[in-house]
Write a protein that holds these residues in place. Structure first.
Motif, short mmCIF file in Angstrom:
data_model
loop_
_atom_site.label_atom_id
_atom_site.label_comp_id
_atom_site.label_asym_id
_atom_site.label_seq_id
_atom_site.Cartn_x
_atom_site.Cartn_y
_atom_site.Cartn_z
N PRO A 90 0.81 -1.22 0.00
CA PRO A 90 0.00 0.00 0.00
C PRO A 90 0.83 1.26 0.00
O PRO A 90 1.98 1.28 0.44
CB PRO A 90 -0.82 -0.11 1.29
N THR A 91 0.23 2.32 -0.49
CA THR A 91 0.87 3.63 -0.47
C THR A 91 1.18 4.03 0.97
O THR A 91 0.37 3.85 1.86
CB THR A 91 -0.07 4.68 -1.11
N GLY A 92 2.37 4.55 1.19
CA GLY A 92 2.72 5.06 2.51
C GLY A 92 3.20 4.00 3.49
O GLY A 92 3.46 4.29 4.64
N SER A 93 3.33 2.74 3.03
CA SER A 93 3.80 1.69 3.92
C SER A 93 5.32 1.64 3.89
O SER A 93 5.98 2.45 3.23
CB SER A 93 3.24 0.34 3.48
N ASP A 94 5.89 0.65 4.58
CA ASP A 94 7.34 0.53 4.60
C ASP A 94 7.82 -0.37 3.46
O ASP A 94 8.83 -1.05 3.57
CB ASP A 94 7.82 -0.01 5.95
N THR A 95 7.08 -0.37 2.37
CA THR A 95 7.43 -1.19 1.21
C THR A 95 8.09 -0.30 0.16
O THR A 95 8.53 0.82 0.42
CB THR A 95 6.17 -1.83 0.61
N PHE A 97 6.84 1.53 -1.87
CA PHE A 97 6.12 2.78 -2.06
C PHE A 97 6.41 3.82 -0.99
O PHE A 97 5.96 4.96 -1.09
CB PHE A 97 4.61 2.51 -2.11
N ALA A 98 7.13 3.44 0.02
CA ALA A 98 7.34 4.34 1.16
C ALA A 98 8.11 5.59 0.77
O ALA A 98 9.14 5.53 0.11
CB ALA A 98 8.08 3.61 2.27
N GLY A 99 7.59 6.76 1.18
CA GLY A 99 8.29 8.02 1.00
C GLY A 99 8.39 8.50 -0.43
O GLY A 99 9.21 9.38 -0.72
N LYS A 100 7.57 7.95 -1.32
CA LYS A 100 7.63 8.35 -2.73
C LYS A 100 6.26 8.83 -3.18
O LYS A 100 5.25 8.61 -2.52
CB LYS A 100 8.08 7.17 -3.59
N GLY A 101 6.24 9.45 -4.32
CA GLY A 101 4.96 9.89 -4.88
C GLY A 101 4.27 8.79 -5.67
O GLY A 101 3.69 9.06 -6.71
N TYR A 102 4.34 7.56 -5.15
CA TYR A 102 3.77 6.41 -5.84
C TYR A 102 2.44 6.03 -5.21
O TYR A 102 2.29 6.03 -3.99
CB TYR A 102 4.70 5.20 -5.76
N VAL A 103 1.48 5.70 -6.04
CA VAL A 103 0.15 5.31 -5.59
C VAL A 103 -0.16 3.94 -6.19
O VAL A 103 -0.06 3.75 -7.40
CB VAL A 103 -0.92 6.33 -6.03
N ASN A 104 -0.54 2.99 -5.35
CA ASN A 104 -0.84 1.63 -5.80
C ASN A 104 -2.33 1.49 -6.08
O ASN A 104 -3.15 1.67 -5.18
CB ASN A 104 -0.41 0.62 -4.73
N ARG A 105 -2.65 1.14 -7.31
CA ARG A 105 -4.04 0.90 -7.70
C ARG A 105 -4.16 -0.45 -8.41
O ARG A 105 -4.77 -0.58 -9.45
CB ARG A 105 -4.56 2.05 -8.57
N GLY A 106 -3.58 -1.47 -7.78
CA GLY A 106 -3.71 -2.83 -8.28
C GLY A 106 -4.86 -3.54 -7.60
O GLY A 106 -5.14 -3.31 -6.42
N ILE A 107 -5.56 -4.41 -8.34
CA ILE A 107 -6.64 -5.21 -7.77
C ILE A 107 -6.43 -6.67 -8.19
O ILE A 107 -6.39 -6.98 -9.38
CB ILE A 107 -8.03 -4.72 -8.22
#
Length: 263
Positions: A90-95, A97-107
């Motif tokens: 997820p966005t904003g987790s410690d993965t 995506f953390a600390g970046k302008g990345y947004v996860n929209r996978g289903i």
């Protein structure tokens, strides 16, 4: 007591509902394995809910509404796809995506047809600078019915065209290698994946898109994924994502440069 004919009809229709492509997918949907007389009202309601929102627009609706504006100096990038995208975290987790302008929209489980329906809500409306599109494997698996290569290409082309019309740079990712689907025994997808990737790579070149080649970096001799990269042969492990991450970062940097130059 529910009408048996109505239950049977719902079960028949539910065969067209996408199979969830989860990290440890079941052999088949448990709802479909039950005798008609054992299907209870709660299960019928579950099937009705799935059929009522086939593209799963509700999945990210509230998160989209709560998403803050992009941070200055940190262009927004939307990762758009199925379970392989969702598995980044997820966005904003410690993965990744953390600390970046990345947004996860996978289903999980989605095909390109479903993704095309939600493309405006889950990509365009978020006003990203770049979208990273990874899709097609669930089409080959037949999650929402038979899909030819031409059908898959058409859906992906439409996403690209809508993105470009809205000033969004596109990173088009290759379908990951796969030699078997645990939830669709009997399908031999390796050759279909190679053929689709060849066509998508050519299209990316023609349309001046950034091509993100996961396939070449991950495929084994059988056109699949080694267990170290995907224990079930489909969904990347931490090591699999670690191999994908620098490729994605390089593709995003290239797309952002194009976006800045207006090319």
């Amino acid at each position: 007591m529910p009408d048996r004919r109505a239950i049977a009809a719902l079960l028949a229709v539910s065969l067209a509902v996408p199979v969830t492509c989860a990290a440890a997918p079941p052999a088949q949907d448990p709802l479909l394995s039950l005798p008609v007389e054992r299907v209870v009202p709660d299960q019928i309601r579950q099937m009705q809910q799935r059929l009522a929102d086939w593209p799963q627009l509700q999945r990210y609706r509230s998160e989209n509404a709560a998403l803050p504006a992009a941070v200055a100096g940190q262009p927004r990038v939307v990762f758009f796809g199925d379970s392989i995208t969702e598995g980044w975290g997820p966005t904003g987790s410690d993965t990744f995506f953390a600390g970046k302008g990345y947004v996860n929209r996978g289903i999980s489980g989605q095909t390109t047809a479903q993704m095309l329906v939600r493309f405006r809500q889950d990509v365009i409306a978020l006003k990203p600078a770049v979208v990273v599109i990874l899709a097609g494997t669930n089409d080959i698996a037949g999650n929402t019915g038979v899909a030819t290569q031409g059908m898959i290409e058409d859906n992906l082309h439409s996403m690209v065209e809508v993105a470009k019309a809205n000033g969004i740079a596109v990173v088009l990712a290759s379908v990951l290698p796969v030699s078997a689907y645990p939830w669709r025994p009997g399908i031999a997808p390796a050759g279909k994946v190679r053929a689709l990737n060849t066509a998508l790579r050519s299209y990316a070149s023609e349309q001046h898109l950034v091509w993100l080649d996961y396939y070449s970096a991950m495929a084994n001799a059988q056109g699949g994924l080694d267990a170290s990269l995907a224990t079930d042969g489909v969904h990347p492990t931490a090591a699999g994502y670690a191999r994908m991450a620098p490729l994605a970062e390089a593709a995003i940097a290239q797309a952002l440069a194009q976006h800045k130059d207006g090319t």
